[in-house]
Design a protein around this motif. Sequence first.
Motif, mmCIF file in Angstrom:
data_model
loop_
_atom_site.group_PDB
_atom_site.id
_atom_site.type_symbol
_atom_site.label_atom_id
_atom_site.label_comp_id
_atom_site.label_asym_id
_atom_site.label_seq_id
_atom_site.Cartn_x
_atom_site.Cartn_y
_atom_site.Cartn_z
ATOM 1 N N SER A 79 0.826 -1.204 0.000
ATOM 2 C CA SER A 79 0.000 0.000 0.000
ATOM 3 C C SER A 79 0.863 1.258 0.000
ATOM 4 O O SER A 79 0.461 2.295 -0.516
ATOM 5 C CB SER A 79 -0.921 0.026 1.221
ATOM 6 O OG SER A 79 -2.001 -0.849 1.033
ATOM 7 N N THR A 80 2.071 1.148 0.572
ATOM 8 C CA THR A 80 2.927 2.332 0.670
ATOM 9 C C THR A 80 4.333 2.157 0.115
ATOM 10 O O THR A 80 5.018 3.134 -0.148
ATOM 11 C CB THR A 80 3.069 2.775 2.139
ATOM 12 O OG1 THR A 80 3.641 1.700 2.898
ATOM 13 C CG2 THR A 80 1.730 3.155 2.735
ATOM 14 N N GLU A 138 4.634 10.644 13.371
ATOM 15 C CA GLU A 138 4.950 10.403 11.957
ATOM 16 C C GLU A 138 3.842 11.034 11.123
ATOM 17 O O GLU A 138 2.670 10.701 11.274
ATOM 18 C CB GLU A 138 5.045 8.918 11.614
ATOM 19 C CG GLU A 138 5.364 8.730 10.128
ATOM 20 C CD GLU A 138 5.433 7.287 9.662
ATOM 21 O OE1 GLU A 138 5.911 7.064 8.527
ATOM 22 O OE2 GLU A 138 5.003 6.380 10.410
ATOM 23 N N VAL A 139 4.238 11.926 10.225
ATOM 24 C CA VAL A 139 3.282 12.541 9.312
ATOM 25 C C VAL A 139 3.470 11.877 7.952
ATOM 26 O O VAL A 139 4.580 11.847 7.411
ATOM 27 C CB VAL A 139 3.479 14.062 9.223
ATOM 28 C CG1 VAL A 139 2.396 14.683 8.342
ATOM 29 C CG2 VAL A 139 3.454 14.690 10.615
ATOM 30 N N GLY A 140 2.372 11.310 7.426
ATOM 31 C CA GLY A 140 2.445 10.509 6.211
ATOM 32 C C GLY A 140 2.693 9.059 6.564
ATOM 33 O O GLY A 140 3.519 8.380 5.949
ATOM 34 N N CYS A 141 1.963 8.560 7.556
ATOM 35 C CA CYS A 141 2.234 7.228 8.107
ATOM 36 C C CYS A 141 1.691 6.084 7.261
ATOM 37 O O CYS A 141 1.979 4.915 7.536
ATOM 38 C CB CYS A 141 1.665 7.121 9.516
ATOM 39 S SG CYS A 141 -0.146 7.177 9.588
ATOM 40 N N GLY A 142 0.881 6.393 6.229
ATOM 41 C CA GLY A 142 0.302 5.320 5.429
ATOM 42 C C GLY A 142 -0.515 4.377 6.302
ATOM 43 O O GLY A 142 -1.257 4.816 7.187
ATOM 44 N N TYR A 146 -3.024 11.983 5.238
ATOM 45 C CA TYR A 146 -4.160 12.682 4.641
ATOM 46 C C TYR A 146 -5.054 11.760 3.840
ATOM 47 O O TYR A 146 -6.120 12.159 3.391
ATOM 48 C CB TYR A 146 -3.704 13.895 3.838
ATOM 49 C CG TYR A 146 -3.084 13.659 2.473
ATOM 50 C CD1 TYR A 146 -3.057 14.694 1.550
ATOM 51 C CD2 TYR A 146 -2.519 12.457 2.111
ATOM 52 C CE1 TYR A 146 -2.488 14.531 0.294
ATOM 53 C CE2 TYR A 146 -1.950 12.279 0.872
ATOM 54 C CZ TYR A 146 -1.930 13.317 -0.039
ATOM 55 O OH TYR A 146 -1.364 13.136 -1.279
ATOM 56 N N SER A 147 -4.648 10.500 3.687
ATOM 57 C CA SER A 147 -5.497 9.500 3.055
ATOM 58 C C SER A 147 -6.341 8.810 4.123
ATOM 59 O O SER A 147 -5.816 8.071 4.969
ATOM 60 C CB SER A 147 -4.655 8.459 2.313
ATOM 61 O OG SER A 147 -5.437 7.335 1.978
#
Length: 201
Positions: A23-24, A56-60, A82-83
């Motif tokens: 996914s990431t 963590e920003v953008g941790c998926g 943000y997802s």
Amino acid sequence: MEMDEIRDHWDSLAKKHGLDLKSTTKTPTIKQLEISALARAISKTKDAAKTRNILEVGCGNGHNIFALSRLFPDYSFHGLDYSEEMIKLANRIKVESPSRNVKFDVADVLELANNNAVENEYNLVFTDRLLINLNSWKIQQQGLVQLLSRVKKGGHLLIIENFLDAYGNQNYLRELIGLRARTPDPYNKFIDEAKLESFAC
């Protein structure tokens, strides 16, 4: 790509691959290297503070945070992405493998100051290939300002990102051994290291 298209890209990967690392991240090897680097950095920044919290920003879908929370059970970890689809997955993993020291919320790196879920400051704030998903240097700078605003006095900001010079060097080496040069994905804007250094000064 426009910012909405980039978000749609990550939402679609979350729906396609679910809880899987894909996914990431395209390969598990790079994820192992990233987690190892993050763990070394956290070890070097340990202090005597009673409250030890990491953002963590953008941790998926949460793979970094779950791995790090096992290595550092005395810290609390907060993951933002943000997802919304990614955060749903991270929370599913949390339910299936309960971790008392992790939490996840939907948040945009460009609007951290306006998000009630985000604490005022953290001992360490990190990103792992987040800034490259912001489609211009101007917006990347805005993201950096927001990230820095969440770091407590004496704390640390750690970024694992893709840089133009390093990518160029990698392609040079690839071509030396007969491999084709690669091009960045359309949803990525690699960072100019000289601009980042100037920003940091």
